[in-house]
Design a protein around this motif. Structure first.
Motif, PDB file in Angstrom:
ATOM      1  N   LEU A  40       0.792  -1.205   0.104  1.00  0.00           N
ATOM      2  CA  LEU A  40       0.103   0.056   0.031  1.00  0.00           C
ATOM      3  C   LEU A  40       0.840   1.167  -0.139  1.00  0.00           C
ATOM      4  O   LEU A  40       0.722   2.012  -0.882  1.00  0.00           O
ATOM      5  N   ALA A  41       1.916   1.394   0.831  1.00  0.00           N
ATOM      6  CA  ALA A  41       2.866   2.640   1.008  1.00  0.00           C
ATOM      7  C   ALA A  41       3.559   2.623  -0.335  1.00  0.00           C
ATOM      8  O   ALA A  41       3.506   3.832  -0.857  1.00  0.00           O
ATOM      9  N   LEU A  42       4.241   1.503  -0.892  1.00  0.00           N
ATOM     10  CA  LEU A  42       4.799   1.694  -2.169  1.00  0.00           C
ATOM     11  C   LEU A  42       3.940   2.075  -3.365  1.00  0.00           C
ATOM     12  O   LEU A  42       4.353   2.928  -4.165  1.00  0.00           O
ATOM     13  N   LEU A  75      -5.599   3.928  -4.622  1.00  0.00           N
ATOM     14  CA  LEU A  75      -4.876   3.050  -4.363  1.00  0.00           C
ATOM     15  C   LEU A  75      -4.979   2.269  -2.824  1.00  0.00           C
ATOM     16  O   LEU A  75      -4.664   1.166  -2.727  1.00  0.00           O
ATOM     17  N   PRO A  76      -5.085   3.126  -1.771  1.00  0.00           N
ATOM     18  CA  PRO A  76      -5.481   2.438  -0.536  1.00  0.00           C
ATOM     19  C   PRO A  76      -6.472   1.638  -0.527  1.00  0.00           C
ATOM     20  O   PRO A  76      -6.485   0.682   0.380  1.00  0.00           O
ATOM     21  N   GLN A  77      -7.095   1.161  -1.505  1.00  0.00           N
ATOM     22  CA  GLN A  77      -8.202   0.158  -1.623  1.00  0.00           C
ATOM     23  C   GLN A  77      -7.612  -1.090  -1.596  1.00  0.00           C
ATOM     24  O   GLN A  77      -8.198  -2.117  -1.076  1.00  0.00           O
ATOM     25  N   ILE A  78      -6.111  -1.486  -1.757  1.00  0.00           N
ATOM     26  CA  ILE A  78      -5.512  -2.632  -1.824  1.00  0.00           C
ATOM     27  C   ILE A  78      -5.710  -2.869  -0.082  1.00  0.00           C
ATOM     28  O   ILE A  78      -5.927  -4.123   0.023  1.00  0.00           O
ATOM     29  N   PHE A  79      -5.526  -2.152   0.553  1.00  0.00           N
ATOM     30  CA  PHE A  79      -5.765  -2.343   2.218  1.00  0.00           C
ATOM     31  C   PHE A  79      -7.118  -2.793   2.485  1.00  0.00           C
ATOM     32  O   PHE A  79      -7.548  -3.787   3.059  1.00  0.00           O
ATOM     33  N   PHE A  80      -8.118  -2.214   1.981  1.00  0.00           N
ATOM     34  CA  PHE A  80      -9.396  -2.333   2.129  1.00  0.00           C
ATOM     35  C   PHE A  80      -9.958  -3.548   1.452  1.00  0.00           C
ATOM     36  O   PHE A  80     -11.046  -4.323   2.015  1.00  0.00           O
TER      37      PHE A  80
END
Length: 91
Positions: A40-42, A75-80
């Protein structure tokens, strides 16, 4: 006298399910699933390069900046997605 447990009591704060969701959510953030947080950070940091891969070379700069801003929001949807799968498995 023992407290009565109903089907809805498992969704109240302080119950076993709430504790499990909190523990697994924290594990997803910083525990065993740290690769998800790293990805997520990358992905958020690399948003300009990711957008550059999908845009033509003559793309207007203001639209490119807007696309990068939207990428950083989406892109934070990766986490969610990971959290959604986790909750879906518990159900």
């Amino acid at each position: 006298m023992r407290p009565r447990i109903s089907a809805t009591s498992f969704f109240l704060p302080g119950t076993l399910i709430s504790a499990l969701l909190l523990a697994r959510g924290l594990a997803l953030l910083c525990g065993r699933a740290w690769p998800v947080g790293l990805a997520l950070a990358l992905a958020v940091i690399a948003a300009p390069w990711i957008v550059d891969l999908y845009t033509p070379s003559d793309y207007p700069q203001n639209e490119f900046d807007l696309a990068v801003a939207f990428a950083r929001l989406c892109l934070p949807q990766i986490f969610f997605y990971g959290l959604y799968v986790l909750i879906g498995q518990m159900l």
